[in-house]
Motif scaffolding. Sequence first.
Motif: not given
Length: 494
Positions: A238-263
């Motif tokens: 669960v901790f690693v998956l939470a880290g995955f979500v955080i990484w998707q939010a802060v990384q400057k490249g193109e994220p694997l999980l586009p969090l903008g879709l969830f808007a």
Amino acid sequence: MENVTKPWPALWALVLGFFMILVDSTIVSVATPAIMTGLDADINAVIWVTSAYLLAYAVPLLITGRLGDRFGPKNMYLGGLVIFTAASVWCGLSGDITMLIVARVVQGLGAALMTPQTMAVITRIFPPDRRGQAMGLWGAVAGIATLAGPILGGLLVDAAGWEWIFFINAPVGVVAFIMAWRLVPRLTTHQHKFDLLGVLLSAVGMFLVVFGIQEGVRYDWGLIAGPFTVLGLIFTGVFVLAGFVIWQAVQKGEPLLPLGLFAERNFSLSNVAITTVGFAFTGMAIPLMIYAQTVRGLTPTESALLLVPMALITGGLAPVVGKLVDRTNPKYIALTGLVFLAGSLFWLGSIMSKDVPIWHLLLPISLLGLASAGIWAPLATTATRNLPPRDAGAGSGVYNTTRQVGAVLGSAGIAAIMQARLAAELPAGAGAAAEGGSGGTGGLPEALHAGFSAAMGQSLYLPAAVALLGALAVAFFARPKAPAWGPRAAAAAP
């Protein structure tokens, strides 16, 4: 909309392969006793045959959707189909449970390459206001495949042996390849960067959570080996998956999980709902098939035929529902389907006993078919309605990932709850015998039938409760927006 003059033949070509890979998500359930006997394996090891496939299927979906955008959905689909078909033959040739599990992992990777491409092509060649019928077909295939797996598996196990639940994919795979090569168009590609760290974090996190849940009862939710404990693995995952979500939010490249879709509210809620659907349908088949064969003495074919009413009702009604989705608010159709799903599983679990008349079981199973028909097309249409073509692969990848995550958790969760209920309902020492020695009809002593039936029935309450969570998510769907592109959008423009 892509310039495709004949979108329907392309869709039919794709859904043949899609049907095949979804059948393999559930086909093992009816063959479980035969595989246990043939490969001298216990129930938990055989459940890993399903879990390994689902896990290898789920984890790469985020990136394989993007690969379809980058290299073309047709190319990725054909490559995945080749891998899937070859791995199917490997599964049938496996001589021990370990080899079978490894082959299923490779098979899952092939399926992961294929699945996002089907939904992405629908999104790109059918406009939003005409997509309901296409998603109706996609949904009918998804629903029927999920339910037909045990039926087809039963026929093949009885007629030729468990190996043929995998060998049958070879000729189907060849036909699906020829159809896709000839009928699926080559669509415009888009440049994407790939988040390798995101892939690693999501894979490690998912594996730790699933392994911990499925193996928890075996290790009494305590120590596994050395410093590793069951709860430690789950919390680390669960901790690693939470880290995955955080990484998707802060990384400057193109994220694997586009969090903008969830808007997009409906996209988010559709993903929650389809996760619960994947959990419920994967979780319900295993205890039902084991109960039918171990307690009721049915053959694999006879036990699989219990699901015929469900498959027929789903197949008959899903196209009708697809047309309704284009004309009405899909919220109410999906909500009804999920409520029916939960109710039918509670009903079925409550009447599973050692001597209940078989026709009584067919009543909640028929209700399951009605529920399934009302779920797939409304959820898929709602999720993709406002996706622009550029994000079709990403959105499809996310949606299929959440469905498969639900299926993985359903497989792991049902394994844990079955083992826990067997330990609670059977006399001390009998639970382990039931788990490891019931591999077929007549393998369980008569005195244990009542407790075994109760344990399998109670296990169905877990997927039923999860389906209610899906109904709750659907209840908060927003009213569909006007289509952003397509004939109706053009007609409405000034």
